[in-house]
Design a protein around this motif. Structure first.
Motif, PDB file in Angstrom:
ATOM      1  N   ARG A  81       0.834  -1.209   0.000  1.00 30.15           N
ATOM      2  CA  ARG A  81       0.000   0.000   0.000  1.00 30.15           C
ATOM      3  C   ARG A  81       0.865   1.255   0.000  1.00 30.15           C
ATOM      4  NH1 ARG A  81      -2.650  -1.236   4.256  1.00 30.15           N
ATOM      5  NH2 ARG A  81      -1.530   0.204   5.589  1.00 30.15           N
ATOM      6  N   LEU A  82       1.943   1.238   0.794  1.00 32.04           N
ATOM      7  CA  LEU A  82       2.864   2.383   0.824  1.00 32.04           C
ATOM      8  C   LEU A  82       3.494   2.605  -0.541  1.00 32.04           C
ATOM      9  CD1 LEU A  82       4.673   1.887   4.247  1.00 32.04           C
ATOM     10  CD2 LEU A  82       3.097   3.721   3.647  1.00 32.04           C
ATOM     11  N   ARG A  84      -4.975  14.786  -4.898  1.00 38.58           N
ATOM     12  CA  ARG A  84      -6.046  15.083  -3.952  1.00 38.58           C
ATOM     13  C   ARG A  84      -6.206  13.869  -3.026  1.00 38.58           C
ATOM     14  NH1 ARG A  84      -9.535  18.640  -6.055  1.00 38.58           N
ATOM     15  NH2 ARG A  84     -11.022  19.440  -4.570  1.00 38.58           N
ATOM     16  N   PHE A  85      -6.419  14.121  -1.738  1.00 36.43           N
ATOM     17  CA  PHE A  85      -6.517  13.039  -0.766  1.00 36.43           C
ATOM     18  C   PHE A  85      -7.558  12.008  -1.182  1.00 36.43           C
ATOM     19  CE2 PHE A  85      -8.287  11.006   2.987  1.00 36.43           C
ATOM     20  CZ  PHE A  85      -7.142  10.524   3.606  1.00 36.43           C
ATOM     21  N   ASP A  86      -8.734  12.447  -1.608  1.00 38.46           N
ATOM     22  CA  ASP A  86      -9.783  11.490  -1.966  1.00 38.46           C
ATOM     23  C   ASP A  86      -9.406  10.641  -3.173  1.00 38.46           C
ATOM     24  OD1 ASP A  86     -10.093  13.718  -3.625  1.00 38.46           O
ATOM     25  OD2 ASP A  86     -12.275  13.657  -3.598  1.00 38.46           O
ATOM     26  N   GLU A  92      -7.601   1.709  -1.898  1.00 37.85           N
ATOM     27  CA  GLU A  92      -8.678   0.908  -1.327  1.00 37.85           C
ATOM     28  C   GLU A  92      -8.435   0.561   0.144  1.00 37.85           C
ATOM     29  OE1 GLU A  92      -9.203  -2.449  -3.865  1.00 37.85           O
ATOM     30  OE2 GLU A  92      -9.600  -1.215  -5.605  1.00 37.85           O
ATOM     31  N   CYS A  93      -8.352   1.599   0.962  1.00 36.75           N
ATOM     32  CA  CYS A  93      -8.234   1.427   2.404  1.00 36.75           C
ATOM     33  C   CYS A  93      -9.044   2.526   3.071  1.00 36.75           C
ATOM     34  CB  CYS A  93      -6.768   1.472   2.858  1.00 36.75           C
ATOM     35  SG  CYS A  93      -5.958   3.068   2.628  1.00 36.75           S
ATOM     36  N   LEU A 134      -4.967   5.556   5.339  1.00 37.93           N
ATOM     37  CA  LEU A 134      -4.209   6.348   4.376  1.00 37.93           C
ATOM     38  C   LEU A 134      -3.496   7.498   5.071  1.00 37.93           C
ATOM     39  CD1 LEU A 134      -3.241   6.938   1.539  1.00 37.93           C
ATOM     40  CD2 LEU A 134      -5.363   8.219   1.159  1.00 37.93           C
ATOM     41  N   ARG A 135      -4.152   8.167   5.997  1.00 35.67           N
ATOM     42  CA  ARG A 135      -3.489   9.254   6.741  1.00 35.67           C
ATOM     43  C   ARG A 135      -2.271   8.724   7.495  1.00 35.67           C
ATOM     44  NH1 ARG A 135      -6.823  13.458   5.999  1.00 35.67           N
ATOM     45  NH2 ARG A 135      -9.057  13.097   6.081  1.00 35.67           N
TER      46      ARG A 135
END
Length: 96
Positions: free
Chosen positions: A7-8, A22-24, A31-32, A37-38
């Motif tokens: 994921r990283l 953009r964060f979204d 997909e987490c 994600l933060r």
């Protein structure tokens, strides 16, 4: 479900591909949960925009900050000091 290291790496790849994301959009790409994600972005030492209500992120290797520690990418502002308040405090403290 993706492993933490996968994921990283995917998050880094997605951000590097766009320079700023953009964060979204980053969230859709991995997909987490938003909390996960933060946490990942914190691990990557990602920078959050001080403009646009902090909706954008980039990686610390991407920006080329000016002498005031500010970098703009397509009108999206980032500061090496963090938030706009932290930036103002830093600049005032460094001023003559």
């Amino acid at each position: 479900m993706r492993g933490n290291s996968d994921r990283l790496e995917l998050t880094k790849k997605n951000i590097h591909g766009e320079k700023v994301i953009r964060f979204d959009e980053a969230l859709k790409g991995v997909e987490c949960s938003a909390v996960t994600l933060r946490r990942d972005l914190k691990t990557l030492q990602a920078l959050t925009s001080y403009t646009h209500r902090g909706q954008f992120v980039t990686l610390p290797s991407i920006p080329h900050f000016d002498e005031f520690g500010i970098w703009f990418y397509k009108k999206i502002g980032f500061s090496k000091y963090g938030t706009s308040l932290d930036t103002i405090i830093e600049l005032v403290e460094k001023s003559k």
